[in-house]
Design a protein around this motif. Structure first.
Motif, PDB file in Angstrom:
ATOM      1  N   SER A  73     -11.398  -1.853  -4.035  1.00 21.77           N
ATOM      2  CA  SER A  73     -12.631  -1.067  -4.081  1.00 21.77           C
ATOM      3  C   SER A  73     -13.708  -1.764  -4.915  1.00 21.77           C
ATOM      4  O   SER A  73     -14.896  -1.516  -4.736  1.00 21.77           O
ATOM      5  CB  SER A  73     -12.352   0.320  -4.652  1.00 21.77           C
ATOM      6  OG  SER A  73     -11.779   0.216  -5.950  1.00 21.77           O
ATOM      7  N   VAL A  86      -2.731  -1.444   8.564  1.00 20.64           N
ATOM      8  CA  VAL A  86      -3.717  -1.004   7.573  1.00 20.64           C
ATOM      9  C   VAL A  86      -4.301  -2.251   6.908  1.00 20.64           C
ATOM     10  O   VAL A  86      -3.575  -3.030   6.283  1.00 20.64           O
ATOM     11  CB  VAL A  86      -3.084  -0.091   6.516  1.00 20.64           C
ATOM     12  CG1 VAL A  86      -4.150   0.373   5.532  1.00 20.64           C
ATOM     13  CG2 VAL A  86      -2.419   1.110   7.185  1.00 20.64           C
ATOM     14  N   SER A  94      -6.956  -3.610   4.162  1.00 23.18           N
ATOM     15  CA  SER A  94      -7.613  -3.068   2.966  1.00 23.18           C
ATOM     16  C   SER A  94      -8.133  -4.194   2.086  1.00 23.18           C
ATOM     17  O   SER A  94      -7.742  -5.359   2.222  1.00 23.18           O
ATOM     18  CB  SER A  94      -6.640  -2.192   2.177  1.00 23.18           C
ATOM     19  OG  SER A  94      -5.529  -2.964   1.730  1.00 23.18           O
ATOM     20  N   THR A 138     -12.141   5.296   1.502  1.00 21.00           N
ATOM     21  CA  THR A 138     -12.249   4.725   0.161  1.00 21.00           C
ATOM     22  C   THR A 138     -11.347   5.516  -0.771  1.00 21.00           C
ATOM     23  O   THR A 138     -11.477   6.736  -0.895  1.00 21.00           O
ATOM     24  CB  THR A 138     -13.705   4.773  -0.340  1.00 21.00           C
ATOM     25  OG1 THR A 138     -14.191   6.116  -0.259  1.00 21.00           O
ATOM     26  CG2 THR A 138     -14.583   3.876   0.506  1.00 21.00           C
ATOM     27  N   LEU A 172       0.835  -1.190   0.000  1.00 17.08           N
ATOM     28  CA  LEU A 172       0.000   0.000   0.000  1.00 17.08           C
ATOM     29  C   LEU A 172       0.875   1.247   0.000  1.00 17.08           C
ATOM     30  O   LEU A 172       1.838   1.360   0.770  1.00 17.08           O
ATOM     31  CB  LEU A 172      -0.903  -0.007   1.239  1.00 17.08           C
ATOM     32  CG  LEU A 172      -1.845   1.188   1.397  1.00 17.08           C
ATOM     33  CD1 LEU A 172      -2.899   1.182   0.302  1.00 17.08           C
ATOM     34  CD2 LEU A 172      -2.503   1.158   2.779  1.00 17.08           C
ATOM     35  N   LYS A 196      -8.759   1.114  -3.413  1.00 14.32           N
ATOM     36  CA  LYS A 196      -8.779   0.430  -2.120  1.00 14.32           C
ATOM     37  C   LYS A 196      -9.865   0.999  -1.221  1.00 14.32           C
ATOM     38  O   LYS A 196     -10.257   2.156  -1.325  1.00 14.32           O
ATOM     39  CB  LYS A 196      -7.428   0.595  -1.404  1.00 14.32           C
ATOM     40  CG  LYS A 196      -6.237  -0.051  -2.101  1.00 14.32           C
ATOM     41  CD  LYS A 196      -6.213  -1.545  -1.886  1.00 14.32           C
ATOM     42  CE  LYS A 196      -4.946  -2.156  -2.453  1.00 14.32           C
ATOM     43  NZ  LYS A 196      -4.915  -3.620  -2.277  1.00 14.32           N
ATOM     44  N   ALA A 197     -10.332   0.131  -0.344  1.00 15.27           N
ATOM     45  CA  ALA A 197     -11.140   0.544   0.794  1.00 15.27           C
ATOM     46  C   ALA A 197     -10.415   0.031   2.018  1.00 15.27           C
ATOM     47  O   ALA A 197     -10.124  -1.171   2.113  1.00 15.27           O
ATOM     48  CB  ALA A 197     -12.550  -0.037   0.710  1.00 15.27           C
ATOM     49  N   LEU A 198     -10.079   0.903   2.963  1.00 16.20           N
ATOM     50  CA  LEU A 198      -9.168   0.495   4.036  1.00 16.20           C
ATOM     51  C   LEU A 198      -9.515   1.180   5.343  1.00 16.20           C
ATOM     52  O   LEU A 198     -10.220   2.190   5.384  1.00 16.20           O
ATOM     53  CB  LEU A 198      -7.725   0.809   3.640  1.00 16.20           C
ATOM     54  CG  LEU A 198      -7.415   2.269   3.254  1.00 16.20           C
ATOM     55  CD1 LEU A 198      -7.005   3.083   4.456  1.00 16.20           C
ATOM     56  CD2 LEU A 198      -6.318   2.306   2.201  1.00 16.20           C
TER      57      LEU A 198
END
Length: 531
Positions: A233, A228, A230, A209, A196, A213-215
């Protein structure tokens, strides 16, 4: 064509707007629900991650504490020091190596040898948090042989194998874990092929978002490392679409349910039930005229219902009543209203009778004759003033039906068979039930049929005369029909030629009026000449 589309859109504009609003609301709710589901999933994964980190952290803390108690005052690494260092790490899964640094810079390792340097030829990044310093590889490849995290406090060092640490976490395959130093400045390890890239600091423990990625970023126990977690997305988008489809289905089901409830509570059967309970139904009367005198001799009672000022067709609500359990209540309501109208408006009408239509359920009701007797006694209506009409369709089971009709006839009521000639077993009905009145259906005397010499209605009239039954022609609408009917001895008739269905008060006035509009066809002919 454009005008048609405009008209259709104008008619359904509200529906279209409601559907659009419901779709937008479903999409908005789906987005919120999807983010909530993802956030809950990532938080649950982090809770498992925290539990999996307990043992590695405990081992590192234990070794660092023990190393701080070792004697480091000598100038050379001793056998005793090597032995003590080896004993510290021999049973520990997550600590690969431990070392102490003497005042002269020499480093004694648990491997039983002196290290030339801490980095041992590998380039690493270093960052400090409080009293501790962390050394990590500048690259991100995870190798069980060379990839280590070095934790140090002053002159003591602990090596933890990065591969073993990550394997212990048993991280879900569809998620990615990135361990990052404070502030997101130093990447430490990643379970993904592509680590990441944190271009800006994220708010901790909040779903973020990004483009791909959504994390959620979580701080460690000492705020030393940031974990983190994730996922792509696309996973969030796919979940959002699934929830949107689900919500649309739910909204559609709720709309259908609401529509069904509305239809139920606005259905004819439900409204009729309420009207019967509130006693708001009325009765109108179709007069029966003596063709030789023009005067009224009786009337057929017709249930009349006006729902909020709008008349409901009788064939509609009666059909609904027959399909439900309301037909018996409707018949009893008509009987009670007829008796009340008779005692109020028609009591002075001499030799006047009113017919009430019966259903199959009424005939099958063993308490029906007793109910009729009770109502007539209450309103002081003569038994002979109320007659009952049945059709072939009501005689589903002839034997018990015949017994019920005989009970009514024994009480003094006349029995009429309606729509005679339409069914297939009318002759057997005449043989099994002692009828008094036979009513010829309107279809037999309509149009040119009335004048035909071999018309079926003429045979019906002759049959009735041979059985000494009174005959009533239904649906008489033209004066041209009258001479033909009288010629065959059909001297009673009803239809719009004489009058439409009337309320009880108007029926009483009509009875006492001079029949100027309906003069007798032949004053010399009397109804008694035929019976």
């Amino acid at each position: 064509m454009i005008a048609v589309y405009k008209a259709l859109f104008g008619r359904h504009a509200i529906t279209v707007c409601l559907i659009a609003a419901a779709g937008w609301a479903a999409w908005f709710c789906a987005g919120g629900l999807a983010e909530s589901v993802i956030a809950r999933k990532l938080n649950n994964v982090y809770a498992d991650l925290r539990a999996a980190q307990v043992e590695p952290n405990a081992q590192i803390d234990k070794v660092l504490e023990a190393l701080g108690d070792l004697d480091r005052s000598g100038q050379e690494c001793s056998v005793e020091q090597y032995s003590q260092l080896a004993d510290l790490v021999k049973d520990l899964r997550f600590v690969d190596q431990a070392a102490i640094q003497l005042p002269n810079g020499k480093i004694c390792s648990s491997y039983g040898q002196e290290l030339p340097s801490i980095l041992a030829g590998n380039e690493k990044r270093k960052f400090s948090v409080g009293k501790r310093t962390y050394w990590v590889d500048s690259g991100h490849a995870v190798s069980a042989d060379t990839d280590f995290i070095i934790v140090s406090e002053q002159s003591i060092y602990v090596w933890a194998n990065k591969k073993i640490l990550l394997d212990n976490l048993k991280f879900p395959e569809d998620l990615q874990l990135d361990l990052i130093g404070p502030g997101g400045a130093v990447p430490i390890a990643s379970t993904g092929l592509k680590p990441l890239q944190m271009l800006k600091p994220f708010h901790l423990e909040e779903l973020v978002t990004a483009a791909d990625k959504a994390l959620i970023a979580f701080a460690g126990n000492r705020n030393e490392l940031i974990s983190v977690i994730s996922l792509p997305s696309s996973y969030l988008t796919a979940l959002k679409f699934k929830l949107f489809i689900g919500l649309v289905c739910v909204f559609a089901a709720l709309l259908l349910l609401a529509r069904c409830i509305q239809r139920h509570y606005t259905s004819t059967a439900v409204r009729l039930r309420k009207a019967l309970k509130a006693n708001t139904l009325g009765v109108h009367y179709q007069p029966i005229v003596n063709l030789t005198t023009g005067y009224l001799v009786g009337a057929e009672s017709l249930s009349h219902w006006s729902d909020n000022g709008t008349p409901v067709p009788a064939d509609v609500f009666i059909a609904q009543a027959e399909k439900s359990d309301l037909i018996c209540k409707l018949t009893r309501s008509v009987i009670r209203q007829v008796a009340e109208d008779y005692s109020t408006y028609l009591w002075a009408c001499k030799d006047f009778y009113i017919t009430v239509n019966l259903s199959a359920q009424d005939i099958q009701d063993p308490d029906f004759p007793d109910y009729v007797a009770s109502v007539l006694a209450t309103y002081n209506m003569p038994v002979s003033a109320m007659a009952f009409e049945i059709t072939e369709r009501t005689m589903l089971d002839q034997k018990p039906a015949a017994m019920q009709l005989r009970r009514l006839r024994a009480c003094g009521h006349r029995i009429a068979v309606d729509d005679f000639g339409i069914g297939y077993s009318n002759l057997s009905l005449l043989d099994s039930v002692p009828f008094d009145i036979l009513k010829i259906d309107r279809s037999f005397i309509a149009g040119d049929k009335i004048a035909a010499e071999d018309a079926l209605w003429r045979h019906i009239a002759q049959l009735a005369r041979s059985l000494r039954l009174k005959v009533v022609a239904e649906g008489v609408e033209t004066a041209e029909q009258l001479p033909h009917l009288v010629s065959e001895g059909v001297l009673l008739a009803q239809g719009w030629l004489f009058s439409k269905a009337l309320p009880a008060q108007a029926l009483a006035r009509r009875y006492f009026q001079c029949p100027a509009n309906n003069p007798p066809c032949d004053p010399k002919i009397s109804i008694n000449d035929f019976y």
